[in-house]
Structures are given as structure tokens and as C-alpha cells.
Design an enzyme around this catalytic site. Structure first.
Site, short mmCIF file in Angstrom:
data_model
loop_
_atom_site.label_atom_id
_atom_site.label_comp_id
_atom_site.label_asym_id
_atom_site.label_seq_id
_atom_site.Cartn_x
_atom_site.Cartn_y
_atom_site.Cartn_z
N GLY A 11 0.85 -1.17 0.00
CA GLY A 11 0.00 0.00 0.00
C GLY A 11 0.88 1.22 0.00
N CYS A 12 0.35 2.26 0.54
CA CYS A 12 1.08 3.52 0.66
C CYS A 12 2.38 3.30 1.43
CB CYS A 12 0.18 4.49 1.41
SG CYS A 12 1.01 5.89 2.12
N HIS A 13 3.47 3.88 0.96
CA HIS A 13 4.75 3.67 1.65
C HIS A 13 4.79 4.32 3.02
CE1 HIS A 13 6.48 6.96 -1.26
NE2 HIS A 13 5.68 7.48 -0.39
N THR A 16 3.40 1.41 5.05
CA THR A 16 4.34 0.29 5.09
C THR A 16 5.54 0.64 5.96
OG1 THR A 16 3.62 -0.24 2.84
CG2 THR A 16 5.58 -1.36 3.64
#
Length: 172
Positions: A11-13, A16
Site C-alpha cells: 500500500g502507501c509507503h 508500510t
């Protein structure tokens, strides 16, 4: 102490990065975009994780990764948010395949996470590094990241560095 390196995308870093930064044994997380040597060599949001194998193993990292993003969902943003494990050597590649096969029965749908060779990395700009740690009260963090960290506390509490998520204990 020698650290092991692997990269994860899903998903969005920001999300993460926050997940992996909260784990015991993860010593460093670099946030940005990763490309592989696979046919689709575009960059997608990801993180590089440097970890101490004496404190946390690859299976646990992969299990947490698969459980904290939509690893079974092929949605319209998959180019930007590729679900992937980026290995740095042949041993990691083989081990990652074995671990994913072992974990598949724990999921209701087929895991679509790709196992790809790590080729290149472009870091995010400084203002976005350590995003959650610098902005835990931002609406994005409260809406998207806090639920992932709360999940970690529920399902992987022995792997979480409690000091990094102590602010959640008062809200859960």
C-alpha cells in the site's frame, strides 16, 4: 551486527514504513520507490527494511507484510502500490516463495503478491521520511496507519516495539 536487507511494497509507503518501523529487530526502514528487473520495471511505492535475523525472521516479516495491506486484491492502483517482496539474492527469492506457499492457507483469497528482484530505489524526499513518527496526529495517519498498528498490537504483540506505539495504548 550485520543486518539483512529486503524490500516490500503493498500500500502507501507511509503505511508500510510505519508498520515495519514498529517491529523489534527492524533497525532501519528506507521509504520511497522500488523497481525490479521484472518485465514491468516501473517504480512503485515501497520500503527497504534492514533487520537483525537474530531478533526477527523473514517469515514473520512476510507474514506481517501480507497481513497489513491488500495482498489478495488486484485494484486499479496496483502500478503505484504493487504488492511485492523484493529479494536481494537467490536464497531470499526461494525462501520468500516457500513462506508465501506456507502462508496461503491463512488467506481467504489467492495472494497476488509478486516476488521480484530488487533493482533500483529512489528515496522519498526528506519531508516524507519517517512520516508517521513525525505526524501521528495527522488525519491520514489516524485513519489509515493507526488501524494497521492496532492490528499489529493485537496479532503480533510480541514482535512490536511497544515504545514506538505507546500512544495507541491509550486509545485502544
Amino acid at each position: 551486527m550485520e543486518l539483512t536487507k529486503i524490500a516490500f511494497g503493498g500500500g502507501c509507503h507511509w503505511c508500510t514504513e510505519a508498520v515495519f518501523q514498529s517491529l523489534i529487530g527492524v533497525e532501519k526502514v528506507e521509504q520511497g520507490w522500488v523497481a525490479s528487473t521484472a518485465k514491468n520495471n516501473t517504480f512503485s511505492e515501497a520500503v527497504i527494511v534492514y533487520f537483525d535475523e537474530n531478533k526477527i525472521d523473514l517469515k514473520t516479516l512476510i507474514q506481517i507484510h501480507l497481513s497489513t495491506h491488500k495482498s489478495t486484491s488486484n485494484h486499479s492502483f496496483r502500478n503505484k502500490y504493487r504488492s511485492a517482496i523484493y529479494y536481494v539474492d537467490a536464497h531470499q527469492q526461494e525462501k520468500s516463495k516457500e513462506i508465501m506457499e506456507e502462508l496461503q492457507p491463512n488467506f481467504d483469497a489467492k495472494i497476488i503478491t509478486q516476488i521480484l528482484e530488487f533493482k533500483n530505489f529512489k528515496p522519498s524526499t526528506d519531508e516524507f521520511q519517517n512520516y508517521y513518527q513525525q505526524n501521528p496526529e495527522k488525519p491520514f495517519c489516524e485513519k489509515y496507519i493507526n488501524p494497521k498498528l492496532t492490528f499489529l498490537l493485537e496479532k503480533f504483540s510480541n514482535k512490536v516495539d511497544q515504545s514506538k506505539v505507546s500512544h495507541l495504548n491509550s486509545t485502544t
